[in-house]
Design an enzyme around this catalytic site. Structure first.
Site, mmCIF file in Angstrom:
data_model
loop_
_atom_site.group_PDB
_atom_site.id
_atom_site.type_symbol
_atom_site.label_atom_id
_atom_site.label_comp_id
_atom_site.label_asym_id
_atom_site.label_seq_id
_atom_site.Cartn_x
_atom_site.Cartn_y
_atom_site.Cartn_z
ATOM 1 N N ASN A 1 8.973 -7.782 -4.294
ATOM 2 C CA ASN A 1 7.689 -7.328 -3.309
ATOM 3 C C ASN A 1 6.749 -6.491 -4.383
ATOM 4 O O ASN A 1 6.955 -5.673 -5.195
ATOM 5 C CB ASN A 1 8.194 -6.651 -2.213
ATOM 6 C CG ASN A 1 8.495 -7.581 -1.174
ATOM 7 O OD1 ASN A 1 8.199 -8.838 -1.101
ATOM 8 N ND2 ASN A 1 9.531 -6.993 -0.233
ATOM 9 N N HIS A 2 5.476 -6.669 -4.061
ATOM 10 C CA HIS A 2 4.431 -5.698 -4.469
ATOM 11 C C HIS A 2 3.994 -4.704 -3.547
ATOM 12 O O HIS A 2 4.090 -4.880 -2.297
ATOM 13 C CB HIS A 2 3.294 -6.652 -4.970
ATOM 14 C CG HIS A 2 3.359 -7.275 -5.950
ATOM 15 N ND1 HIS A 2 2.757 -7.358 -7.297
ATOM 16 C CD2 HIS A 2 4.170 -8.560 -6.414
ATOM 17 C CE1 HIS A 2 2.892 -8.201 -8.261
ATOM 18 N NE2 HIS A 2 3.895 -9.045 -7.495
ATOM 19 N N PRO A 3 3.556 -3.650 -3.986
ATOM 20 C CA PRO A 3 3.471 -2.581 -3.030
ATOM 21 C C PRO A 3 2.043 -2.559 -2.314
ATOM 22 O O PRO A 3 0.940 -2.109 -2.937
ATOM 23 C CB PRO A 3 3.355 -1.154 -3.958
ATOM 24 C CG PRO A 3 3.156 -1.652 -5.263
ATOM 25 C CD PRO A 3 3.560 -3.093 -5.251
ATOM 26 N N ILE A 4 1.776 -3.449 -1.526
ATOM 27 C CA ILE A 4 0.529 -3.954 -0.751
ATOM 28 C C ILE A 4 -0.405 -2.632 -0.022
ATOM 29 O O ILE A 4 -1.411 -2.692 0.490
ATOM 30 C CB ILE A 4 0.628 -4.953 -0.022
ATOM 31 C CG1 ILE A 4 1.424 -4.680 1.249
ATOM 32 C CG2 ILE A 4 1.068 -6.277 -0.803
ATOM 33 C CD1 ILE A 4 1.380 -6.032 2.231
ATOM 34 N N ALA B 1 -2.662 -4.554 -5.286
ATOM 35 C CA ALA B 1 -1.174 -5.128 -5.586
ATOM 36 C C ALA B 1 -0.864 -5.216 -6.893
ATOM 37 O O ALA B 1 0.407 -5.657 -7.135
ATOM 38 C CB ALA B 1 -0.820 -6.311 -4.590
#
Length: 219
Positions: free
Chosen positions: A82-85, A90
Site C-alpha cells: 500500500n501507498h500512504p494516500i 502517494a
C-alpha cells in the site's frame, strides 16, 4: 497447420528437499520450506512458504506467509504494498527519499506495510492472477478463483471468486471439512505421505482410514 512436438524448457519432473528455484527470481529476507518450487520471475519480499508449496511464474509475495502444500498460480500477488494516500502525494519519493537524493528514507512506511501481513493456511489454491490484499487471512483448504481480489478473510474450505471476492460455495460440507482438518495431514512426514498416496486420491478412503468418525464442525 504446423505440429510442434516439443519446444522450450521442459517442465521439471523432480523436486527435492532443497527449494527448487527457476532463475530469474528475486528473494529477499524470506524463508522457503522443503520440497518447494519457485518459478521464473517470481518475487518474495519478507515472506515465507511452507513445505511442498509452489509458486508459478511471476508470483509476488510481500509480507506474506503461505502454509504447506500451497498451490499458487501464475501472476498471483499476495500483499501488494500500500501507498500512504493520506500524504500530499502517494509517490514513493516521500519514503524512498534516498533513491532520489532527497534525504533519509522513511522507515515507518515499511514498518506499516509489515504490520499488514497476509496469512494463507495449508492446502490453499490461489488461481491465476488472484490478488490478496494486505491484512487478509485465508483458511486451510480454501480456493481463490482466477482473477479474484480478496479484500477480507476467507474461511477454511471455502471457494471465493469475484471482485471483490465473495464465497460461492464450500469445498466440502462442514462435517467433512472438520474431519479432514482434524487429521492435520500437512504435518505428516514425507514417507507417510508417500505410503498413504492412494488415500489422497480418494476422499472416502482417506476419511475411512485416517479421519475421526465425528468432529464438531466449526461455525
Amino acid at each position: 497447420m504446423v505440429y510442434i512436438e516439443d519446444h522450450g524448457t521442459d517442465r521439471i519432473r523432480e523436486l527435492g528437499p532443497e527449494p527448487t528455484l527457476h532463475e530469474p527470481v528475486s528473494i529477499s529476507e524470506s524463508e522457503l520450506g522443503a520440497w518447494t518450487e519457485v518459478r521464473a520471475e517470481a518475487r518474495l519480499n519478507e515472506s515465507a512458504i511452507g513445505d511442498y508449496t509452489y509458486l508459478m511464474e511471476r508470483v509476488q509475495l510481500d509480507y506474506a506467509t503461505v502454509g504447506k502444500f500451497g498451490n499458487v498460480a501464475a501472476d498471483a500477488r499476495l500483499g501488494p504494498t500500500n501507498h500512504p494516500i493520506d500524504r500530499p502525494t502517494a509517490h514513493h519519493f516521500t519514503y524512498r527519499a534516498g533513491m532520489y537524493e532527497m534525504g533519509e528514507d522513511d522507515e515507518s512506511i515499511f514498518e506499516w506495510r509489515a504490520d499488514q501481513s497476509v496469512k494463507v493456511g495449508h492446502d490453499v489454491w490461489l488461481g491465476h492472477g488472484a490478488i490478496v490484499l494486505p491484512g487478509v487471512s485465508i483458511g486451510n483448504g480454501a480456493v481463490v478463483a482466477a482473477g479474484a481480489v480478496v479484500s477480507r478473510d476467507v474461511p477454511p474450505y471455502t471457494v471465493v471468486a469475484g471482485v471483490p471476492a465473495d464465497p460461492i460455495r464450500r469445498r466440502f460440507d462442514p462435517e467433512i471439512a472438520a474431519r479432514i482438518e482434524a487429521t492435520e495431514w500437512w504435518d505428516w512426514d514425507h514417507a507417510t505421505l508417500a505410503e498413504r498416496l492412494d488415500a489422497f486420491r480418494n476422499l472416502d478412503l482417506f476419511l475411512e482410514r485416517y479421519a475421526p468418525e465425528s468432529v464438531e464442525a466449526a461455525d
